[in-house]
Enzyme design. Structure first.
Site, short mmCIF file in Angstrom:
data_model
loop_
_atom_site.label_atom_id
_atom_site.label_comp_id
_atom_site.label_asym_id
_atom_site.label_seq_id
_atom_site.Cartn_x
_atom_site.Cartn_y
_atom_site.Cartn_z
N MET A 1 0.84 -1.19 0.00
CA MET A 1 0.00 0.00 0.00
C MET A 1 0.88 1.25 0.00
SD MET A 1 -2.95 1.10 2.68
CE MET A 1 -2.07 1.32 4.21
N PRO A 2 1.43 1.58 -1.14
CA PRO A 2 2.30 2.76 -1.17
C PRO A 2 1.53 4.05 -0.91
CG PRO A 2 2.04 1.85 -3.37
CD PRO A 2 1.34 0.93 -2.44
N VAL A 3 2.14 4.90 -0.11
CA VAL A 3 1.60 6.24 0.13
C VAL A 3 2.68 7.22 -0.30
CG1 VAL A 3 0.71 7.88 1.82
CG2 VAL A 3 0.23 5.44 2.09
N LYS A 37 -4.47 0.58 -4.63
CA LYS A 37 -3.61 0.55 -3.43
C LYS A 37 -2.68 1.76 -3.35
CE LYS A 37 -4.93 -3.49 -1.93
NZ LYS A 37 -5.75 -3.57 -0.71
N THR A 39 -1.88 5.50 -2.85
CA THR A 39 -2.41 6.72 -2.24
C THR A 39 -1.41 7.85 -2.45
OG1 THR A 39 -3.63 5.48 -0.57
CG2 THR A 39 -3.14 7.78 -0.05
#
Ligand SMILES: O=C(O)/C=C/C=C(\O)C(=O)O
Length: 65
Positions: A1-3, A37, A39
């Protein structure tokens, strides 16, 4: 879940941000990350709160956004 947080000078349009969102998201998709996924958070920083090379951005020559 890269932000991904993008800190940049304030002033870019919604259209420009959408283009950035698409481009950044696509790079993650290319390496196998589902787009849902990814963000992205934009932090628009006033030029009076940003300095580089010993100068406030607000006092530097204007560059196009
Ligand atoms: O650090 C600098 O000299 C320039 C920064 C520019 C941005 O942050 C921007 O164009 O948003």
């Amino acid at each position: 879940m890269p932000v991904i947080t993008v800190e940049m000078h304030e002033g870019r349009s919604i259209a420009q941000k959408k283009q950035l969102v698409e481009g950044i998201t696509n790079e993650f998709v290319k390496i196998g990350t589902p787009a849902e996924k990814v963000t992205i958070i934009f932090r628009d920083v006033a030029k009076t709160n940003w300095a580089s090379g010993g100068k406030l951005s607000s006092e530097s020559a204007a560059r196009p956004l």
